[in-house]
Scaffold this active site. Structure first.
Site, PDB file in Angstrom:
ATOM      1  N   HIS A  77       0.856  -1.188   0.000  1.00 41.53           N
ATOM      2  CA  HIS A  77       0.000   0.000   0.000  1.00 41.53           C
ATOM      3  C   HIS A  77       0.889   1.234   0.000  1.00 41.53           C
ATOM      4  O   HIS A  77       1.946   1.223   0.616  1.00 41.53           O
ATOM      5  CB  HIS A  77      -0.911   0.010   1.244  1.00 41.53           C
ATOM      6  CG  HIS A  77      -2.061   0.943   1.112  1.00 41.53           C
ATOM      7  ND1 HIS A  77      -1.972   2.273   1.429  1.00 41.53           N
ATOM      8  CD2 HIS A  77      -3.316   0.748   0.658  1.00 41.53           C
ATOM      9  CE1 HIS A  77      -3.127   2.857   1.176  1.00 41.53           C
ATOM     10  NE2 HIS A  77      -3.960   1.945   0.707  1.00 41.53           N
ATOM     11  N   ASP A 128      -8.021  -5.452  -0.041  1.00 42.23           N
ATOM     12  CA  ASP A 128      -8.503  -6.303  -1.118  1.00 42.23           C
ATOM     13  C   ASP A 128      -8.102  -7.768  -0.961  1.00 42.23           C
ATOM     14  O   ASP A 128      -8.565  -8.616  -1.714  1.00 42.23           O
ATOM     15  CB  ASP A 128      -7.968  -5.791  -2.466  1.00 42.23           C
ATOM     16  CG  ASP A 128      -8.575  -4.444  -2.818  1.00 42.23           C
ATOM     17  OD1 ASP A 128      -9.797  -4.310  -2.685  1.00 42.23           O
ATOM     18  OD2 ASP A 128      -7.825  -3.534  -3.205  1.00 42.23           O
TER      19      ASP A 128
HETATM   20  N1  CMC Z   1       4.163  -7.658  -4.674  1.00 42.77           N
HETATM   21  C1  CMC Z   1       5.497  -7.607  -4.843  1.00 42.77           C
HETATM   22  N2  CMC Z   1       6.250  -6.499  -4.682  1.00 42.77           N
HETATM   23  C2  CMC Z   1       5.616  -5.377  -4.332  1.00 42.77           C
HETATM   24  C3  CMC Z   1       4.219  -5.341  -4.138  1.00 42.77           C
HETATM   25  C4  CMC Z   1       3.494  -6.531  -4.324  1.00 42.77           C
HETATM   26  N3  CMC Z   1       2.165  -6.544  -4.148  1.00 42.77           N
HETATM   27  N4  CMC Z   1       3.847  -4.095  -3.803  1.00 42.77           N
HETATM   28  C5  CMC Z   1       4.965  -3.356  -3.803  1.00 42.77           C
HETATM   29  N5  CMC Z   1       6.043  -4.115  -4.107  1.00 42.77           N
HETATM   30  C6  CMC Z   1       7.434  -3.691  -4.177  1.00 42.77           C
HETATM   31  C7  CMC Z   1       7.671  -2.839  -5.418  1.00 42.77           C
HETATM   32  O1  CMC Z   1       8.069  -3.643  -6.516  1.00 42.77           O
HETATM   33  C8  CMC Z   1       8.740  -1.911  -4.955  1.00 42.77           C
HETATM   34  O2  CMC Z   1       9.970  -2.595  -5.006  1.00 42.77           O
HETATM   35  P1  CMC Z   1      11.343  -1.783  -5.348  1.00 42.77           P
HETATM   36  O3  CMC Z   1      11.530  -0.807  -4.226  1.00 42.77           O
HETATM   37  O4  CMC Z   1      12.380  -2.861  -5.382  1.00 42.77           O
HETATM   38  O5  CMC Z   1      11.121  -1.137  -6.669  1.00 42.77           O
HETATM   39  C9  CMC Z   1       8.423  -1.662  -3.480  1.00 42.77           C
HETATM   40  O6  CMC Z   1       7.665  -2.817  -3.062  1.00 42.77           O
HETATM   41  C10 CMC Z   1       7.596  -0.419  -3.235  1.00 42.77           C
HETATM   42  O7  CMC Z   1       6.400  -0.527  -4.000  1.00 42.77           O
HETATM   43  P2  CMC Z   1       5.848   0.581  -4.951  1.00 42.77           P
HETATM   44  O8  CMC Z   1       5.171  -0.075  -6.125  1.00 42.77           O
HETATM   45  O9  CMC Z   1       6.898   1.596  -5.248  1.00 42.77           O
HETATM   46  O10 CMC Z   1       4.761   1.218  -3.991  1.00 42.77           O
HETATM   47  P3  CMC Z   1       3.582   2.169  -4.390  1.00 42.77           P
HETATM   48  O11 CMC Z   1       3.228   2.917  -3.188  1.00 42.77           O
HETATM   49  O12 CMC Z   1       3.928   2.955  -5.605  1.00 42.77           O
HETATM   50  O13 CMC Z   1       2.397   1.160  -4.815  1.00 42.77           O
HETATM   51  C11 CMC Z   1       0.640  -0.414  -4.644  1.00 42.77           C
HETATM   52  C12 CMC Z   1       1.415   0.704  -3.941  1.00 42.77           C
HETATM   53  C13 CMC Z   1      -0.604  -0.718  -3.812  1.00 42.77           C
HETATM   54  C14 CMC Z   1       0.178   0.062  -6.024  1.00 42.77           C
HETATM   55  C15 CMC Z   1       1.548  -1.667  -4.762  1.00 42.77           C
HETATM   56  O14 CMC Z   1       1.901  -2.115  -3.491  1.00 42.77           O
HETATM   57  C16 CMC Z   1       0.856  -2.784  -5.541  1.00 42.77           C
HETATM   58  O15 CMC Z   1       0.925  -2.782  -6.768  1.00 42.77           O
HETATM   59  N6  CMC Z   1       0.184  -3.761  -4.840  1.00 42.77           N
HETATM   60  C17 CMC Z   1      -0.598  -4.791  -5.520  1.00 42.77           C
HETATM   61  C18 CMC Z   1      -1.929  -4.234  -5.988  1.00 42.77           C
HETATM   62  C19 CMC Z   1      -2.894  -4.021  -4.843  1.00 42.77           C
HETATM   63  O16 CMC Z   1      -3.081  -4.865  -3.996  1.00 42.77           O
HETATM   64  N7  CMC Z   1      -3.573  -2.853  -4.860  1.00 42.77           N
HETATM   65  C20 CMC Z   1      -4.595  -2.508  -3.849  1.00 42.77           C
HETATM   66  C21 CMC Z   1      -4.155  -1.401  -2.968  1.00 42.77           C
HETATM   67  S1  CMC Z   1      -5.170  -1.193  -1.490  1.00 42.77           S
HETATM   68  C22 CMC Z   1      -6.778  -0.802  -2.001  1.00 42.77           C
HETATM   69  C23 CMC Z   1      -6.880   0.321  -2.944  1.00 42.77           C
HETATM   70  O17 CMC Z   1      -6.187   1.324  -2.895  1.00 42.77           O
HETATM   71  O18 CMC Z   1      -7.744   0.216  -3.819  1.00 42.77           O
END
Ligand code: CMC
Length: 441
Positions: free
Chosen positions: A316, A373
């Protein structure tokens, strides 16, 4: 800085930025929960610089008094009230009133709010016919967004965002009609006749009846099912400046009407990184199940930089601790499945996957926890809601939050049209080449 900003957040000592040897001061602000920021409204005019903030991770786009969220401590409160208390003691209609109007309603306010919503659940027959024009396999989020925008065409005499009476009327219409439209979208997709709302039922039971009844049989909504839906809607009702809410605010900042603004939010929610994650989680769990249930293999894939696989329902932007909504849903999952006598092997896979990920150094270091989720889809499945309707359910839950933010924004006299800048990286001045002289790439 505007008077409005000054009156809301407490002013602190200014911060000093040094740019090209010159010092500039910017006023700081502190919110009621000690969130600190500084106001750079004058930055470009004073220095010629703008800021770059990928994904707006450090940018506050507004001041808001609706929802407080502390990602480090795993706290979520609507209008100051902890989500745990609302989940235990309240209901979705009361929570919607709280979010939209800023306080818990008195008995008479609540009765009036409910009565208004109940009276407006029907949708215009022409709009209902419009839904039948979509292909059978259309995603219900596409239908819901189109239908929500189309609602504006039936109320063209009352779309003025600056008229409080018209706004109130449209809030009632949206709260009342979104479930009807959502259920109609589903009925269209399975080729069954649409079931009209029944106004002696509560909000959740009415929706479930429109989803699952058929005209040829009596249908009684099981109380446990309506209660489980009520809980899920409360947990999804608001989450401050997330992607869809920011979209609602951005669209609304152009003085677009409330239907157009909420439609923008529905479209933003659809994406699998946001509300679409609930559908993606179920698809992922199904895939793991079909592949023999080896959760460690998938934890490994999620860590592999050469793979595009992510653990859906994990991570998140704000929570770097347990998402309090996920903790409540996980507990509810066991209770709801037990009560309904449902045995879903995907729940076991989800639990094992969570356990494996939470022990893994990659997930520990990056502070990746299950989000809202991760378990919600398992409850929706137990309620017989089809997977492609999961994000529609999220939209129904998030509606009062979107409305509350749209209302807060339009009522704030210091709101400006949302219009970010950019760092341009394209070609510098280039002369037009006649077509006969172009060589192609
Ligand atoms: N699985 C594997 N690696 C992950 C995941 C995951 N679900 N989420 C984040 N990471 C890694 C990401 O690759 C990054 O690694 P690095 O620093 O090596 O590049 C690090 O953790 C930080 O993640 P980020 O993508 O930079 O974080 P963000 O704040 O930009 O994204 C997020 C947040 C929710 C989009 C992301 O965690 C994600 O894609 N999660 C899976 C989709 C998901 O479950 N979304 C629902 C969110 S909660 C409800 C809502 O908002 O609707």
């Amino acid at each position: 800085m505007s008077e409005n900003l000054k009156s809301k957040a407490e002013l602190e000592k200014p911060v000093t930025l040094e740019i090209e040897g010159k010092k500039f001061q910017y006023p700081t602000l502190k919110g009621t929960e000690d969130e600190k920021g500084f106001d750079i409204s004058a930055l470009r005019a004073q220095t010629g610089y703008i800021t770059m903030d990928n994904g707006y991770a450090n940018t506050s786009s507004c001041q808001s008094s609706i929802t407080f969220l502390d990602g480090e401590l795993g706290i979520l409160r609507y209008r100051g009230i902890p989500i745990e208390q609302l989940a235990e003691k309240s209901n979705f209609i009361e929570v919607s009133y709280l979010l939209i109007y800023g306080h818990l309603p008195t008995q008479s306010e609540l009765s009036q709010f409910k009565a208004d919503i109940t009276r407006h659940t029907l949708v215009n027959e022409d709009l209902a016919h419009l839904l039948s024009g979509f292909p059978r396999d259309a995603h219900p989020m596409a239908i819901l967004s189109a239908a929500t925008c189309a609602l504006s065409t039936y109320y063209q005499d009352s779309l003025n965002p600056a008229d409080p009476e018209q706004v109130k009327q449209n809030i009632t219409r949206l709260m009342a009609k979104l479930p009807t439209l959502a259920a109609f979208a589903y009925k269209t997709s399975i080729g069954q006749p649409k079931i009209q709302p029944k106004n002696d039922l509560d909000y959740c039971s009415n929706f479930l009846r429109m989803m699952f009844a058929v005209p040829s049989e009596e249908y009684h909504v099981p109380k446990e099912v309506a209660d489980a839906l009520n809980l899920l809607l409360i947990l999804h009702a608001d989450h401050e400046q997330n992607c869809s809410t920011s979209t609602v605010r951005l669209v609304g900042s152009s003085a677009a009407n409330i239907y157009a603004s909420i439609t923008g939010g529905i479209c933003a929610l659809w994406g699998p990184l946001h509300g679409g994650a609930n559908q993606a989680v179920m698809e992922m769990l199904e895939e793991i199940h079909k592949d023999g249930g080896d959760v460690n293999k998938y934890v490994g894939l999620a860590k592999d930089k050469n793979s595009t696989f992510k653990l859906m329902g994990f991570g998140h932007r704000v929570y770097k601790n347990f998402d309090p909504r996920a903790s409540i849903i996980k507990k509810a999952c066991d209770q709801v499945l037990n009560k309904l006598g449902v045995n879903n092997p995907l729940l076991e896979i989800a639990k094992k996957l969570e356990e494996a990920a939470l022990k893994d150094s990659y997930f520990i270091e990056k502070k990746l926890y299950p989000n809202v989720d991760f378990y919600s889809g398992i409850i929706y499945s137990a309620l017989n809601i089809p997977v492609n309707m999961f994000t529609v359910m999220f939209a129904m839950g998030r509606l009062p939050g979107w409305i509350a933010h749209w209302k807060e924004m339009t009522e704030n006299t210091s709101t400006k049209i949302g219009r970010p800048r950019q760092i341009y990286t394209g070609p510098t001045k280039t002369d037009y080449t006649p077509i006969s002289q172009r060589r192609g790439k």
